[in-house]
Design a protein around this motif. Structure first.
Motif, PDB file in Angstrom:
ATOM      1  N   ARG A  28       0.838  -1.204   0.000  1.00 21.49           N
ATOM      2  CA  ARG A  28       0.000   0.000   0.000  1.00 21.49           C
ATOM      3  C   ARG A  28       0.871   1.252   0.000  1.00 21.49           C
ATOM      4  O   ARG A  28       0.504   2.283  -0.576  1.00 21.49           O
ATOM      5  N   ARG A  29       2.046   1.160   0.628  1.00 20.06           N
ATOM      6  CA  ARG A  29       2.958   2.301   0.727  1.00 20.06           C
ATOM      7  C   ARG A  29       3.442   2.770  -0.649  1.00 20.06           C
ATOM      8  O   ARG A  29       3.726   3.955  -0.843  1.00 20.06           O
ATOM      9  N   LYS A  30       3.540   1.840  -1.610  1.00 21.79           N
ATOM     10  CA  LYS A  30       4.033   2.191  -2.944  1.00 21.79           C
ATOM     11  C   LYS A  30       3.156   3.237  -3.617  1.00 21.79           C
ATOM     12  O   LYS A  30       3.641   4.029  -4.421  1.00 21.79           O
ATOM     13  N   ASN A  31       1.858   3.225  -3.317  1.00 20.59           N
ATOM     14  CA  ASN A  31       0.939   4.154  -3.967  1.00 20.59           C
ATOM     15  C   ASN A  31       0.480   5.272  -3.037  1.00 20.59           C
ATOM     16  O   ASN A  31      -0.491   5.958  -3.341  1.00 20.59           O
ATOM     17  N   ALA A  32       1.149   5.423  -1.895  1.00 23.15           N
ATOM     18  CA  ALA A  32       0.734   6.435  -0.918  1.00 23.15           C
ATOM     19  C   ALA A  32       1.659   7.646  -0.977  1.00 23.15           C
ATOM     20  O   ALA A  32       2.797   7.562  -1.449  1.00 23.15           O
ATOM     21  N   PHE A  33       1.164   8.777  -0.458  1.00 23.29           N
ATOM     22  CA  PHE A  33       1.941  10.011  -0.440  1.00 23.29           C
ATOM     23  C   PHE A  33       1.717  10.731   0.886  1.00 23.29           C
ATOM     24  O   PHE A  33       0.723  10.496   1.579  1.00 23.29           O
ATOM     25  N   GLY A  34       2.655  11.605   1.234  1.00 22.61           N
ATOM     26  CA  GLY A  34       2.487  12.482   2.386  1.00 22.61           C
ATOM     27  C   GLY A  34       2.275  11.751   3.688  1.00 22.61           C
ATOM     28  O   GLY A  34       2.963  10.774   4.019  1.00 22.61           O
TER      29      GLY A  34
END
Length: 720
Positions: free
Chosen positions: A401-407
């Protein structure tokens, strides 16, 4: 369970001993291997089971291992397979230990759901040659495997987008034959318009569903293959991702296949993950068509769609992923979590999904007291295994999930994954490596933030200053390039040069038994090219592969690329880091050298030689040292590898040479009589700037008479 058996020699005490414990009871147990003869079947192989326990033993004598009564080679070569089944009809299996549970689900025997599949294929100019040929071969094989209930179409994209048919067509024999003719005529052209190719494919799948051109109970799949970045039409990766995500709208999965290394793999992976799919890298090898075909086989047989795994309400905490758009034959769903009440008497799980014919629900009920009693019989196997499996799955899904997360969202996911990694002592991208830059005073960088990295590495918190020790004998190539062979029985050294043009790739080591191959590409001084016949030459690039581990290393004077299956990790010579996995260790010592070890008995050192960046003639180059080779087989060959086997030589008639400081002599080696010259070379293992002087007997004419054959026999077409 598959056990690879290939000892390559007779083994005095050979035994496979497997003990199986299955809490729900064993109903069938078998063991087999293609190499097991009737003689072995009767006396060397035993198998038994009763209740919850099973046992398999395979113990062939020395004579039983022989390929013939008088042979010295072994007939043991292949997969030894153990298969067992359990006393249950449910396709699920739930285990609960100490308040944690894990639920395995893998139904078999279900009818395959018809699939609507669109292949979006890159035919741009960069696909020319072997890539387009291998793509055609793979697509033709895939067409052979299509089922008549399936629907399909092909979309080709380069500068423009073309389609085989205006809409999806059924995979009838006549349509498949027409599709084969279309595939055979695929040709490369133009640039790369990924955006329009994908959007055309999305529209085609959605249109077929809206117009009821495909069965109601069917599933749609979009597969894209490309070898490069978008360079025409919409070329911004984030904008392409946004366009595709909005167009698909969660309706079906997108699978992205990246052909070769010269592409933005992170972009392909992110886009696939955003659309319930995954990305795979297809290596540009001789078996690339088989890699493509193998991926298709993974998604060729969907058994269920919209799978939901449900548990009692308010009874579960911290559940891992429990919904799956597709379940494919040959795969398995694994869900883990924590129980609110670890003293509950019964545990129930429902798996719901849409099948080819109707909606299905599979129910699994577990008597907790009965399971506790069964597990206590074999408690040493489990321990906190269930809890650790829950933690492992949770970390894996947080990182995905972290691969597509920001901020802030990315920071929260990182913190959660890091906390679990530290608590359960897992090697992860967040905990495994810190690159230290003591001279640059730069911030420490986690491998999790480096593009395209997925190799497990060990912590390296301090700068490494101690050089590794180097046992004798040793073999190396360095400088112009000078090959140096230390002969332990003589306590003397032989050396020779290879004179070839820049761009030439030479095979240094090849061992078919260990699977290890080493190659090197020659570079010249600045301004020299393949046509240049003057100036010094060096090794500017090295390739190391282990076929059995599916591992490769590409070393240049600027960077080091580690390839583990589909995962690539890129490091600079400014890094200090150790990368490890079972049977492998790679250590990079900042701006000095790197040490590559395969288990206990194969160790290479690669030395980085750096020159002044503005030097008018010379440029950086590499030295390659074999400091331990005792685990490599007698079949090893190559310009260096052939000397790992013991050999003898005699030197006599030492006399003045053309250079008064370098006497000539006569050498007898490998039944050849040669004129050799006493000289010296440098060993840079311990000091990369000054080196240590090594005296050697120099063999002229590219090692002629010393090496097997002639030096051109060792030229190969490419690094890998």
């Amino acid at each position: 369970m598959y056990i690879k058996v290939q000892p390559k020699q007779l083994v005095r005490h050979f035994e496979i001993d497997a003990h199986i414990f299955e809490p729900q009871g064993i109903s069938m147990l078998d063991a087999e291997a293609s190499f097991i003869t009737n003689d072995l079947l009767g006396s060397a192989l035993t198998k038994s089971f009763s209740g919850k326990k099973g046992h398999v033993s395979f113990k062939p004598s020395l004579d039983q291992q022989r390929s013939c009564p008088t042979c010295t080679d072994s007939l043991l070569n292949g997969d030894f397979t153990i298969v067992y089944d359990v006393n249950r009809e449910s396709p699920g299996n739930v285990q609960v230990v100490n308040g944690y549970f894990v639920h395995f689900f893998a139904p078999q025997g279900l009818p395959v759901v018809p699939k609507n599949i669109v292949f979006v294929i890159d035919i741009s100019g960069s696909m020319a040659g072997r890539k387009i040929h291998q793509t055609r071969d793979a697509l033709l094989k895939i067409l052979d495997d299509m089922k008549e209930d399936d629907y399909l179409n092909f979309i080709l994209f380069s500068t423009h987008v073309t389609t085989w048919k205006d809409s999806l067509v059924q995979a009838t024999p006549a349509n498949l034959e027409e599709a084969r003719m279309f595939v055979k005529n695929i040709r490369d052209e133009g640039m790369t318009n990924i955006n329009d190719g994908l959007l055309r494919g999305v529209h085609m799948l959605k249109d077929a569903r809206e117009r009821h051109l495909v069965p109601e109970r069917s599933t749609s799949i979009l597969i894209m293959l490309t070898d490069g970045d978008a360079n025409t039409g919409e070329s911004r990766p984030q904008k392409i991702q946004e366009n595709v995500r909005n167009a698909i709208g969660g309706k079906f999965p997108l699978y992205n296949l990246g052909f070769g290394n010269n592409l933005n793999y992170n972009f392909l992976e992110t886009m696939a993950l955003e659309n319930n799919g995954l990305a795979r890298r297809i290596y540009e090898d001789s078996d690339a068509n088989l890699q493509l075909q193998g991926f298709y086989e993974e998604v060729a047989n969907p058994l269920l769609t919209n799978v939901e795994v449900e548990y009692p309400e308010n009874a579960i905490l911290d559940l891992t992923k429990n919904n799956y758009p597709h379940f494919y034959d040959g795969s398995e769903i694994v869900v883990a979590g924590r129980l609110v009440d670890s003293d509950m008497n019964n545990f129930k799980a429902d798996v719901k999904g849409h099948g080819a014919l109707n909606d299905l629900t599979f129910t699994e009920e577990v008597d907790m007291k009965e399971m506790d009693a069964a597990l206590k019989e074999q408690g040493y196997i489990f321990g906190n295994y269930i809890e650790r499996l829950w933690a492992y799955l949770t970390i894996e899904q947080l990182l995905e999930r972290r691969k597509n997360a920001f901020g802030e969202e990315k920071e929260n996911l990182t913190a959660q994954a890091l906390e679990l990694s530290l608590k359960y002592h897992f090697v992860t991208p967040l905990t495994s490596m810190v690159v230290t830059k003591p001279e640059d005073n730069e911030d420490q960088t986690s491998i999790a933030d480096k593009p395209g990295e997925a190799t497990s590495v060990t912590p390296s918190m301090a700068y490494l200053t101690q050089q590794p020790s180097f046992p004798n004998p040793y073999y190396y190539v360095d400088g112009d390039p000078h090959f140096i062979i230390h002969v332990p029985g003589k306590n003397d050294t032989i050396c020779f040069n290879i004179d070839e043009k820049p761009g030439t790739v030479l095979r240094l080591i090849q061992d078919p038994v260990t699977g290890i191959t080493v190659t090197g590409q020659i570079i010249g001084d600045k301004g020299s090219g393949p046509s240049s016949g003057t100036g010094k030459t060096y090794f500017g690039k090295l390739g190391i592969t282990n076929a059995w581990m599916d591992f490769r290393i590409e070393v240049t004077t600027e960077k080091i690329i580690l390839g583990n299956g589909e995962a690539l990790s890129t490091f600079r010579w400014l890094d200090t880091v150790t990368v490890t996995q079972t049977g492998l260790s790679v250590t990079i010592n900042r701006k000095k050298n790197m040490v590559v070890s395969f288990g206990d008995g194969v160790k290479f050192v690669i030395v980085l030689h750096q020159v002044w960046k503005k030097h008018p003639v010379h440029q950086d180059f590499l030295g390659f040292y074999v400091v331990d080779s005792h685990r490599m087989s007698a079949q090893t060959h190559g310009l260096l590898g052939q000397f790992f086997r013991p050999f003898d030589f005699e030197v006599f008639d030492i006399r003045p040479g053309s250079d008064p400081t370098k006497p000539d002599a006569t050498m007898v080696v490998k039944s050849h009589q040669l004129t050799v010259t006493r000289g010296s070379q440098k060993d840079y293992r311990k000091d990369t700037s000054v080196g240590t002087k090594v005296l050697c007997w120099f063999v002229h004419n590219n090692g002629e008479g010393l090496i097997d054959g002639v030096h051109t026999d060792y030229i190969v077409p490419s690094l890998f």
